[in-house]
Structure formats: structure tokens, C-alpha cells
Scaffold this motif. Structure first.
Motif, PDB file in Angstrom:
ATOM      1  N   UNK A 153     -54.508  39.043 -92.773  1.00 41.98           N
ATOM      2  CA  UNK A 153     -54.067  39.820 -93.886  1.00 41.98           C
ATOM      3  C   UNK A 153     -54.678  40.898 -94.077  1.00 41.98           C
ATOM      4  N   UNK A 154     -55.883  41.115 -93.478  1.00 42.94           N
ATOM      5  CA  UNK A 154     -56.549  42.524 -93.618  1.00 42.94           C
ATOM      6  C   UNK A 154     -55.929  43.694 -92.889  1.00 42.94           C
ATOM      7  N   UNK A 155     -55.981  44.831 -93.518  1.00 44.68           N
ATOM      8  CA  UNK A 155     -55.418  45.951 -92.759  1.00 44.68           C
ATOM      9  C   UNK A 155     -56.646  47.077 -92.494  1.00 44.68           C
ATOM     10  N   UNK A 156     -56.289  47.518 -91.130  1.00 49.36           N
ATOM     11  CA  UNK A 156     -57.270  48.534 -90.750  1.00 49.36           C
ATOM     12  C   UNK A 156     -56.326  49.886 -90.707  1.00 49.36           C
ATOM     13  N   UNK A 157     -57.211  51.038 -91.162  1.00 47.38           N
ATOM     14  CA  UNK A 157     -56.668  52.563 -90.996  1.00 47.38           C
ATOM     15  C   UNK A 157     -55.265  52.562 -91.884  1.00 47.38           C
ATOM     16  N   UNK A 158     -55.222  51.611 -92.718  1.00 50.66           N
ATOM     17  CA  UNK A 158     -54.090  51.764 -93.718  1.00 50.66           C
ATOM     18  C   UNK A 158     -52.587  51.680 -92.839  1.00 50.66           C
ATOM     19  N   UNK A 159     -52.853  51.183 -91.443  1.00 53.94           N
ATOM     20  CA  UNK A 159     -51.534  51.146 -90.657  1.00 53.94           C
ATOM     21  C   UNK A 159     -51.568  49.697 -90.235  1.00 53.94           C
ATOM     22  N   UNK A 160     -52.526  48.775 -89.563  1.00 55.46           N
ATOM     23  CA  UNK A 160     -52.555  47.709 -88.573  1.00 55.46           C
ATOM     24  C   UNK A 160     -52.949  46.542 -89.561  1.00 55.46           C
ATOM     25  N   UNK A 161     -51.778  45.836 -89.814  1.00 53.49           N
ATOM     26  CA  UNK A 161     -52.054  44.584 -90.714  1.00 53.49           C
ATOM     27  C   UNK A 161     -52.157  43.385 -89.695  1.00 53.49           C
ATOM     28  N   UNK A 193     -52.139  44.607 -79.943  1.00 51.90           N
ATOM     29  CA  UNK A 193     -53.379  43.761 -79.987  1.00 51.90           C
ATOM     30  C   UNK A 193     -54.558  44.570 -80.419  1.00 51.90           C
ATOM     31  N   UNK A 194     -55.414  44.147 -81.327  1.00 51.14           N
ATOM     32  CA  UNK A 194     -56.548  44.943 -81.644  1.00 51.14           C
ATOM     33  C   UNK A 194     -57.708  44.056 -81.464  1.00 51.14           C
ATOM     34  N   UNK A 195     -58.643  44.701 -80.575  1.00 50.29           N
ATOM     35  CA  UNK A 195     -59.860  43.965 -80.209  1.00 50.29           C
ATOM     36  C   UNK A 195     -60.960  44.745 -81.277  1.00 50.29           C
ATOM     37  N   UNK A 196     -61.564  43.906 -82.260  1.00 53.33           N
ATOM     38  CA  UNK A 196     -62.600  44.503 -83.066  1.00 53.33           C
ATOM     39  C   UNK A 196     -63.899  44.116 -82.667  1.00 53.33           C
ATOM     40  N   UNK A 197     -64.687  45.148 -82.374  1.00 52.69           N
ATOM     41  CA  UNK A 197     -66.047  45.106 -81.876  1.00 52.69           C
ATOM     42  C   UNK A 197     -66.899  44.506 -82.530  1.00 52.69           C
ATOM     43  N   UNK A 198     -68.056  43.753 -82.134  1.00 50.82           N
ATOM     44  CA  UNK A 198     -68.705  43.013 -82.772  1.00 50.82           C
ATOM     45  C   UNK A 198     -69.693  43.796 -83.381  1.00 50.82           C
TER      46      UNK A 198
END
Length: 574
Positions: A153-161, A193-198
């Protein structure tokens, strides 16, 4: 909308440069307090929406803050350092204010007696700026944005949900996400697919700059067996990589379905596809460095896709682009899996294609047996206790020896190239058996000739010879066509598209030189490959695809025994 708001929109549309925007912000900072406050509200809103990079936000905020005030006792004119002008070589980075944090009040002691002056060039500031150059990156900069946990449900860059958590690994988390831009464009496949780095990667000040450089390399890896990497980006405290989204399952899951190992005929197309992906990367001077079953996806059509080339390492690092000390080495943060890492990786040596060959051999062994060759021990531990991989009954002595060579702990003893690995592990082609049969036939004729010569006088028979005289232009054209055929084969264009495939190129060679061995062998190789693809489709009960592959293969080589046999099998069992 004031002039700063208009300039900000123009910058976002790439109509003006950063320097022009900073100049307008500098002028706005000398205007009325109401104008400055409105400009700051606009800037903060754009930053929270992810439309402004942190570094640019900090620089603009500093320009707009010039008119605000602090107590005179806290700042003296003699204490004010001069700020260097912003250039392409140095990016100013300051801590931005949060939405609820009150603006710092700054008052120049001269303000009571001197009118405000619009300064067009470098000017004084109340705080020294932090310059984000190579030296400061290496020394380490504190993360200007706190890390916050991401959830569905979070959104990144106001683009990726974020829609679904697909997996968690040593580098970070992988999410399925909806791309709102694709929704706007009415794309039928709006997912990425989004890979969010740790946090270990995000805390490293080199990560974003250097991973973006490596992403450029990954974007050059256009290959049917490599997943597409789009970009690296940052949103607040999160650094992430966007990739092609595919439905399927990782190879690690497929391995679990075969606890005793997959039959060689079924495993070989998978091994070959993985090797093709790595070979293509090695030709581009890129080593994967974290090849393992979890980084291989089998999509819904059964095709192999290798993941995570976005964090790969460049071979040699001798080119100009990688002479800068900020080059990021994912290995330094443990971005590999010890069970599949070569001894040299564990010792943090320079990247080498043989690192991937070791990992590929481990994965191939696991696919064929259901077990890791060294019980999932690292190469270092396995070498300490002198572990040896157990022989695989389904492999010939030649094939297992080839796999053993690729599993060698010492790099100098390990298989040097992917081609050598495939040649050693792969089944004998029809060319080999044809040559073997020809040799036996020739030996039989030779023996018969000796026997007959003992009871009858020899007869001299002239063997007709056909000499094809090729001009230099023809020889060069053949060379170009063979090279083109190899490129088509590498990217999977075996018999299609029409007029631009490997089979077409080989046939063009034979029009010039009907006895060209390289072209003849190439056509046989196409038929062999299509036979493997056909068997793979047959094993997963995809009869239409299997029949199509058989037909394509017989177009190349109409008398291919394996293809004819499978064709008969398909027709007899509809």
C-alpha cells in the motif's frame, strides 16, 4: 503562481537548468517574506511528493532561506564562510527541513542599515555546505532521510504503489508494484518489480551514485534470458531498482519439486539458457556475482530469466567510467550468497567470469541431483575439509569431469569460459556421432583395402575433387555472415524473423561456398537446439509448442533423427 513556482515547474519539464533555477531562487530569497514563505511551501510540497531530488531541494531551500533571521548574537559577519558556486563536479547537500519544523530565523547584522541586495553570483551563507564529491562520499555522509519500513500500500516516488511482497534477500525486499504512469497510458500490463535495498546499502553514501552506473551496464544486457532492468532511484530513505515484472517461480522452487534431481534431458535446456545469459553478460564485461537458484525465474511459458544483473560487477574496472573511487562493489557489503560464491569472491578478489562459472556449476549440480555439491558449505569451508562432489549417475564420465572442472575451488584450475562449460557438460551433438561413424566407416574401407591388396593388384582410382575458388570479397562476406549468424543465435533468432535469423545467414554462406563446414555445423546446431526446446515443451505437456519447434528444426535439417523421432511420437499420441 509566483515566478519561483513557474520556474520550478519549468525545471521539472527540463525547460531550464539547475543553475537557472538556483538563480531565480536566489532572487526570490531577497523578496518579501510572504513571497519567500509561499515559495517554500511550494518547494516543500514538491519535495514531499518526490518530484525534487534531496540535493536540489537542499540547495533551493538554502537560497530561499537567505532572508530569514536568527538572533544577532549567534552570527557575526566575520564568522560567515563563503559558499562555493554549484558546479557539475560538486553537488551541494544540506539537511532539508521537515514539514513541521519551524524555519530558522537568520538576521544579517547589516540588515538594519543596508537595503537588501540581489546577488547574482556566489554569496555568503550562515552554514558551510557539505560537498558531495568523491572524497566526502568515501569518508561517509549521514543519511539525510530516516529509514521507514515499507508495507503493501506504500507509494514510492508518487508513482509506484506496492501491491505484494514477492521475496526478501540479502540485498533487500522485492515488491510487485503498480506503475501509475502505465495506468494513465492504459497499459494492459501496469506492473513492475521493485527491489528496495536494505539499510546496509542505503547507509553507504556511494550506493545510489555507483549503482546507477552499474544499472547503465545492466541496461545493455538485452537478452531473452535476462530480465529487463529499468532504473535505480531514491525516494526519501529508500533506494530501489525497478525491473520487468514476470509471473513464474524461482528455480529454487523447481529444484524442490525434484528431490532426486531432474532428468538430464529436461534439465539441459534450463542449464543452457542460464549459461547463455551469463555468456552474454561476460561478452559485455559484466560478472553477475550473485548467481543462485533464487535469482533465476522460470516464467509461465517455461522460459528462463536471470535476475539481479543490476547489482553486477564490472570485469577489470579498467575503463574510464570506473576509475573513480566511488565505484560501488556489492561484494564489500556481502551482496552474494556464500554457498554459491567462489573462493575468490569470499576473499574479495577482483570480479572474474569464473566466479559465475563456479556458481553455475553449483546450480547445475543441484538441478541434476536435488542437492548442493558441497552440502551448502562455502567454497572456503569445503576446501578446508577437502570435500569432493559425488559422481552423478545420469552423467557420462566426460560430462561429470566437465562439471568437476567448473566446481574447482582454485580459479586457475576452473573452467575458463561458458562455452567450454557447455561443451564439456552438454550431450554429444549429431555432428560428433556423424564424425565418429564416418571414422569407423573410413577405417573399415582402409582395412578392406589392405586385405584386397594382398590378393589382387591395386587399382588406382582418382577421387574427384571440387575446389571452390573464393575471391577476397566472397571470403569477407562469408566471414560477416558467419558472425551475423552467431549474433542471431546468441539472442535466440534461430529460424525467425524472416530474413534476419541464424538459419538464413548460414544458408547464405552455403550459396557462396556449398562445402563450408562452419555453416553446415551451424545448421545442425540449430536443429539440435530446437530438438532440446521441443523436448522441454513436450515434458511440460505443451504439445503445440513442441510440434512448432520440431517443424522449425526440420526446416533447418529435414533428416534430423531426433526431431523425426519426436515428430512421430507427437503424431502417434495426439
Amino acid at each position: 503562481m509566483n515566478s519561483f513556482d513557474q520556474a520550478l515547474k519549468a525545471f521539472q519539464l527540463s525547460n531550464i537548468s539547475v543553475d537557472q533555477l538556483l538563480q531565480i531562487a536566489r532572487q526570490t530569497g531577497q523578496a518579501s517574506e510572504a513571497t519567500v514563505a509561499e515559495a517554500k511551501r511550494c518547494l516543500d510540497a514538491e519535495f514531499r511528493a518526490g518530484q525534487i531530488a534531496p540535493q536540489i531541494y537542499a540547495a533551493l531551500d538554502a537560497e530561499l532561506s537567505d532572508k530569514t533571521q536568527i538572533a544577532p548574537s549567534t552570527l557575526h559577519a566575520t564568522d560567515t564562510p563563503a559558499r562555493a558556486p554549484i558546479s557539475e563536479e560538486a553537488t551541494v547537500l544540506q539537511e532539508p527541513r521537515t514539514a513541521n519544523e519551524p524555519a530558522t530565523v537568520i538576521q544579517d547584522p547589516r540588515a538594519a542599515t543596508e537595503p537588501p541586495t540581489v546577488i547574482q553570483g556566489p554569496r555568503a551563507t550562515s552554514e558551510p555546505s557539505t560537498v558531495m564529491d568523491t572524497e566526502s562520499l568515501l569518508n561517509g555522509l549521514q543519511e539525510s532521510h530516516p529509514y521507514q519500513e515499507l508495507t503493501v500500500g506504500s507509494t514510492l516516488k508518487n508513482r509506484f504503489v506496492l501491491q505484494q511482497l514477492l521475496g526478501v534477500g540479502g540485498m533487500g525486499m522485492v515488491f510487485k508494484a503498480t506503475d501509475l504512469r502505465k495506468i494513465e497510458a492504459q497499459d494492459k500490463e501496469p506492473y513492475v518489480a521493485l527491489k528496495v535495498l536494505n539499510q546496509d546499502f542505503q547507509a553507504n553514501p556511494m550506493a545510489l551514485v555507483s549503482l546507477q552506473r552499474e544499472t547503465k551496464r545492466a541496461q545493455t544486457l538485452s537478452h531473452p534470458n535476462i530480465i529487463k532492468v529499468y532504473d535505480f532511484d531514491r525516494d526519501g530513505g529508500h533506494v530501489f531498482m525497478s525491473m520487468e515484472y514476470l509471473q513464474g517461480k524461482p528455480l529454487s522452487h523447481l529444484i524442490k519439486e525434484y528431490p532426486e534431481g531432474m532428468p538430464f534431458k529436461q534439465a539441459w535446456p534450463l542449464i543452457h539458457a542460464m549459461a547463455d545469459a551469463l555468456r552474454h553478460a561476460h561478452k559485455k564485461n559484466i560478472v553477475h556475482s550473485d548467481f543462485k537458484p533464487g535469482n533465476v525465474l522460470i516464467d509461465e511459458s517455461g522460459e528462463v530469466r536471470v535476475l539481479d544483473f543490476g547489482i553486477a560487477c564490472a570485469i577489470g574496472r579498467g575503463d574510464k567510467d570506473h576509475q573513480d573511487a566511488t565505484v560501488f562493489n556489492a561484494r564489500s557489503l556481502g551482496a552474494y550468497t556464500p554457498a554459491y560464491a567462489s573462493l575468490e569472491q569470499l576473499q574479495n578478489s577482483d570480479p572474474d567470469p569464473r566466479d559465475d562459472i563456479y556458481a553455475l556449476a553449483c546450480v547445475s549440480y543441484e538441478l541434476l541431483t536435488g542437492k548442493h555439491p558441497f552440502g551448502r558449505l562455502s567454497a572456503e569451508k569445503a576446501q578446508e575439509v577437502n570435500l569432493q562432489a559425488k559422481a552423478i549417475a545420469k552423467l557420462s564420465r566426460r560430462q561429470f569431469k566437465g562439471l568437476q572442472n567448473a566446481l574447482a575451488f582454485e580459479q586457475a584450475k576452473r573452467t575458463k569460459t561458458i562455452d567450454a562449460f557447455l561443451s564439456a557438460l552438454g550431450p554429444r551433438s549429431t555432428v560428433f556421432y556423424g564424425l565418429w561413424g564416418t571414422g569407423i566407416f573410413a577405417f573399415g574401407l582402409f582395412a578392406a583395402n589392405i586385405y584386397l591388396s594382398m590378393i589382387a593388384p591395386p587399382k588406382v582410382v582418382e577421387t574427384p575433387k571440387v575446389n571452390v575458388q573464393l575471391s577476397p570479397e566472397q571470403q569477407q562476406k562469408i566471414k560477416d555472415l558467419l558472425e551475423l549468424a552467431g549474433i542471431h543465435a546468441d539472442v535466440g533468432y534461430l529460424t525467425a524473423p524472416t530474413g534476419s535469423n541464424a538459419l538464413w545467414a548460414y544458408r547464405e554462406v552455403l550459396k557462396i561456398d556449398p562445402y563450408n563446414k562452419a555453416a553446415t555445423n551451424g545448421i545442425i546446431g540449430i536443429a539440435d537446439t530446437l530438438e532440446q526446446h521441443a523436448w522441454e515443451a513436450y515434458e511440460r505437456n505443451d504439445r503445440s509448442t513442441a510440434l512448432k519447434k520440431v517443424q522449425d528444426g526440420l526446416e533447418a535439417y529435414p533428416t534430423h533423427k531426433g526431431l523425426l523421432s519426436l515428430q512421430a511420437k507427437l503424431r502417434s499420441n495426439p
